[in-house]
Scaffold this motif. Structure first.
Motif, mmCIF file in Angstrom:
data_model
loop_
_atom_site.group_PDB
_atom_site.id
_atom_site.type_symbol
_atom_site.label_atom_id
_atom_site.label_comp_id
_atom_site.label_asym_id
_atom_site.label_seq_id
_atom_site.Cartn_x
_atom_site.Cartn_y
_atom_site.Cartn_z
ATOM 1 N N ILE A 97 3.857 16.155 -6.592
ATOM 2 C CA ILE A 97 4.001 15.097 -5.584
ATOM 3 C C ILE A 97 2.702 14.992 -4.805
ATOM 4 N N LYS A 98 2.094 13.795 -4.823
ATOM 5 C CA LYS A 98 0.890 13.570 -4.026
ATOM 6 C C LYS A 98 1.334 12.880 -2.728
ATOM 7 N N LEU A 99 1.106 13.568 -1.619
ATOM 8 C CA LEU A 99 1.470 13.016 -0.315
ATOM 9 C C LEU A 99 0.204 12.444 0.314
ATOM 10 N N GLY A 100 0.118 11.121 0.377
ATOM 11 C CA GLY A 100 -1.080 10.460 0.928
ATOM 12 C C GLY A 100 -1.105 10.546 2.444
ATOM 13 N N GLY A 101 -2.306 10.495 2.993
ATOM 14 C CA GLY A 101 -2.460 10.554 4.447
ATOM 15 C C GLY A 101 -1.681 9.460 5.161
ATOM 16 N N HIS A 102 -1.628 8.260 4.542
ATOM 17 C CA HIS A 102 -0.930 7.150 5.196
ATOM 18 C C HIS A 102 0.582 7.334 5.182
ATOM 19 N N SER A 103 1.075 8.201 4.311
ATOM 20 C CA SER A 103 2.537 8.378 4.332
ATOM 21 C C SER A 103 2.947 9.629 5.100
ATOM 22 N N LEU A 131 3.210 9.582 -6.785
ATOM 23 C CA LEU A 131 2.104 9.286 -5.865
ATOM 24 C C LEU A 131 2.685 8.542 -4.667
ATOM 25 N N LEU A 132 2.853 9.256 -3.552
ATOM 26 C CA LEU A 132 3.463 8.655 -2.363
ATOM 27 C C LEU A 132 2.401 7.948 -1.539
ATOM 28 N N THR A 133 2.648 6.686 -1.217
ATOM 29 C CA THR A 133 1.662 5.925 -0.460
ATOM 30 C C THR A 133 2.330 5.074 0.607
ATOM 31 N N ASP A 134 1.639 4.020 1.068
ATOM 32 C CA ASP A 134 2.177 3.235 2.184
ATOM 33 C C ASP A 134 2.581 1.826 1.771
ATOM 34 N N VAL A 135 2.772 1.621 0.477
ATOM 35 C CA VAL A 135 3.304 0.340 -0.022
ATOM 36 C C VAL A 135 4.436 0.666 -1.011
ATOM 37 N N PRO A 136 5.376 -0.278 -1.203
ATOM 38 C CA PRO A 136 6.539 0.024 -2.056
ATOM 39 C C PRO A 136 6.211 0.211 -3.535
ATOM 40 N N VAL A 148 3.063 -0.999 -6.906
ATOM 41 C CA VAL A 148 1.905 -1.829 -7.276
ATOM 42 C C VAL A 148 2.353 -3.296 -7.277
ATOM 43 N N LYS A 149 1.611 -4.129 -6.552
ATOM 44 C CA LYS A 149 2.004 -5.538 -6.424
ATOM 45 C C LYS A 149 1.175 -6.421 -7.351
ATOM 46 N N ASN A 150 1.815 -7.503 -7.844
ATOM 47 C CA ASN A 150 1.057 -8.490 -8.640
ATOM 48 C C ASN A 150 0.382 -9.483 -7.695
ATOM 49 N N GLY A 172 -9.105 -7.884 -10.006
ATOM 50 C CA GLY A 172 -9.135 -7.584 -8.573
ATOM 51 C C GLY A 172 -7.770 -7.533 -7.894
ATOM 52 N N THR A 173 -6.675 -7.671 -8.673
ATOM 53 C CA THR A 173 -5.332 -7.591 -8.059
ATOM 54 C C THR A 173 -5.068 -6.164 -7.599
ATOM 55 N N ILE A 174 -5.553 -5.212 -8.379
ATOM 56 C CA ILE A 174 -5.512 -3.810 -7.963
ATOM 57 C C ILE A 174 -6.875 -3.511 -7.353
ATOM 58 N N ALA A 175 -6.871 -3.109 -6.061
ATOM 59 C CA ALA A 175 -8.151 -2.933 -5.357
ATOM 60 C C ALA A 175 -8.090 -1.712 -4.442
ATOM 61 N N GLY A 176 -9.218 -1.399 -3.821
ATOM 62 C CA GLY A 176 -9.297 -0.347 -2.791
ATOM 63 C C GLY A 176 -8.623 0.956 -3.199
ATOM 64 N N PRO A 217 -7.879 4.425 -7.370
ATOM 65 C CA PRO A 217 -7.747 5.821 -7.809
ATOM 66 C C PRO A 217 -6.313 6.172 -8.254
ATOM 67 N N LYS A 218 -5.314 5.487 -7.695
ATOM 68 C CA LYS A 218 -3.927 5.803 -8.082
ATOM 69 C C LYS A 218 -3.629 5.346 -9.509
ATOM 70 N N THR A 219 -3.973 4.100 -9.810
ATOM 71 C CA THR A 219 -3.664 3.598 -11.148
ATOM 72 C C THR A 219 -4.568 4.264 -12.196
HETATM 73 N N1 LIG Z 1 -2.134 -4.372 -6.293
HETATM 74 C C1 LIG Z 1 -1.889 -3.603 -5.208
HETATM 75 N N2 LIG Z 1 -0.606 -3.250 -4.915
HETATM 76 C C2 LIG Z 1 -0.332 -2.502 -3.836
HETATM 77 N N3 LIG Z 1 -1.278 -2.028 -2.974
HETATM 78 C C3 LIG Z 1 -2.578 -2.325 -3.203
HETATM 79 C C4 LIG Z 1 -2.931 -3.120 -4.344
HETATM 80 N N4 LIG Z 1 -4.288 -3.240 -4.332
HETATM 81 C C5 LIG Z 1 -4.747 -2.586 -3.258
HETATM 82 N N5 LIG Z 1 -3.735 -2.009 -2.568
HETATM 83 C C6 LIG Z 1 -3.922 -1.226 -1.350
HETATM 84 O O1 LIG Z 1 -3.871 0.164 -1.662
HETATM 85 C C7 LIG Z 1 -3.370 0.855 -0.515
HETATM 86 C C8 LIG Z 1 -2.924 2.275 -0.899
HETATM 87 O O2 LIG Z 1 -4.046 3.123 -1.032
HETATM 88 P P1 LIG Z 1 -4.502 4.126 0.152
HETATM 89 O O3 LIG Z 1 -4.646 3.355 1.432
HETATM 90 O O4 LIG Z 1 -5.686 4.888 -0.344
HETATM 91 O O5 LIG Z 1 -3.202 5.012 0.259
HETATM 92 P P2 LIG Z 1 -2.944 6.587 0.529
HETATM 93 O O6 LIG Z 1 -3.611 6.942 1.816
HETATM 94 O O7 LIG Z 1 -1.453 6.626 0.583
HETATM 95 O O8 LIG Z 1 -3.507 7.347 -0.651
HETATM 96 C C9 LIG Z 1 -2.279 -0.072 -0.012
HETATM 97 O O9 LIG Z 1 -1.982 0.109 1.343
HETATM 98 C C10 LIG Z 1 -2.855 -1.466 -0.290
HETATM 99 O O10 LIG Z 1 -3.513 -1.946 0.852
#
Ligand SMILES: Nc1ncnc2c1ncn2[C@@H]1O[C@H](COP(=O)(O)OP(=O)(O)O)[C@@H](O)[C@H]1O
Ligand SMILES: CC(=O)N[C@@H](CCC(=O)OP(=O)(O)O)C(=O)O
Length: 287
Positions: A34-40, A205-210, A212-214, A235-239, A243-245
């Protein structure tokens, strides 16, 4: 609460436990990283609830292994110390001063907070970093990123020994190279490497969004490797999602059965994913 409502509540709890049986059987003896992210990592109450879920997993025979992040906590400390840092593709450019702060925050504050929370719920957690027992040996990812490491070798013997004695490892994402230089590893990357070395049944991978969004903002409950590649290219998957995907793709290639990206702020997220038919977040399965 009225007696009638209370009775309904207990009946629903019993029914949930009853329906969980096949899942409990499926995961008995399984390794779940289980990866617990800082944002969660939210309030103390949310941390206690996460810790209770982990202790419950251990209690029913799952081997949970926690790898944590702590990006926001590192940012807060760097701000206090007036040290600037920037991110490139979700990875922190890490010079020597930043490295010291990263290690202090991850191995100190964040790691011990999680350990204490798990122990507070009756578990037996052991806090380590990837530097302990040569767990993660890494090389420099890219000179432009400074002391950011890519795991090259993971020695899972310590984790196996801990699991055998029912300890719960809590791992800070740091590593060292063969010369003993410390490296900062993205938490998702470290979790993926640990999960691969253990051939884990699940990497959560626990994060702060429900999930991966399209491009329309809808969460995809199941994702293929091909979809991930396309969504990253356009660019749909960004930031921080990159690293998660990326981690998910490498992990399934290296023997992890499935990776789930899910909202760690949702109540009982891990239990919902493992022990109910509901599931949670976006799943990426080995093909
Ligand atoms: N396609 C996508 N679907 C969901 N989130 C995305 C997507 N692309 C970028 N993000 C961003 O990635 C963020 C999660 O990564 P990050 O902030 O590093 O989380 P954590 O601190 O939990 O590791 C989300 O809050 C969202 O802003
Ligand atoms: C190289 C790199 O970026 N390391 C991360 C390690 C912590 C982390 O990954 O934290 P989250 O999971 O909370 O984002 C960092 O310095 O922020």
């Amino acid at each position: 609460m009225k007696t009638q409502d209370m009775n309904r509540d207990w009946i629903s709890t019993a029914s949930t436990l009853n329906k969980a049986l096949p899942y409990l059987q499926r995961y008995a003896g399984a390794t779940v990283v289980i990866k617990l992210g800082g944002h969660s990592m939210g309030s103390d109450e949310a941390m206690d609830e996460f810790a209770r879920d982990v202790v419950l997993m251990r209690q029913v025979g799952v081997n949970p292994v926690i790898v944590h992040g702590g990006g926001p906590m590192i940012n807060a400390m760097l701000d206090k110390l007036d040290i600037k840092s920037e991110f490139v593709n979700g990875k922190r450019v890490t010079d020597s001063a930043t490295m010291d702060v990263v290690e202090m925050v991850l191995s100190g504050l964040v790691n011990k907070r999680i350990v204490q929370a798990i122990n507070g719920q009756g578990g037996c957690a052991v806090g380590i970093s990837g530097k302990d027992a040569r767990l993660i040996t890494c090389t420099q990812t890219d000179p432009a990123l400074g002391f950011v490491g890519t795991p090259q070798e993971v020695d899972p013997r310590l984790l196996r020994d801990l699991a055998e004695k029912e300890y719960i490892p809590v791992i800070a994402p740091l590593g060292a190279d063969r010369a003993g230089q410390t490296f900062n590893i993205n938490g998702d990357t470290a979790a993926g490497a640990v999960a691969a070395a253990l051939k884990a049944d699940r990497l959560l991978l626990l994060t702060d969004v429900p999930g991966v969004k399209n491009d329309a903002g809808d969460v995809l409950t199941e994702l293929s490797a091909q979809q991930i590649r396309e969504m990253t290219m356009d660019g749909t998957i960004a930031g921080g999602m990159i690293p998660k995907t990326e981690t998910a793709l490498v992990a399934i290639q290296q023997g992890v059965r499935a990776v789930v990206i899910l909202d760690g702020r949702a109540p009982n997220a891990c239990l919902l994913e493992l022990f109910t038919e509901h599931g949670a977040g976006s799943i990426i399965r080995a093909e």
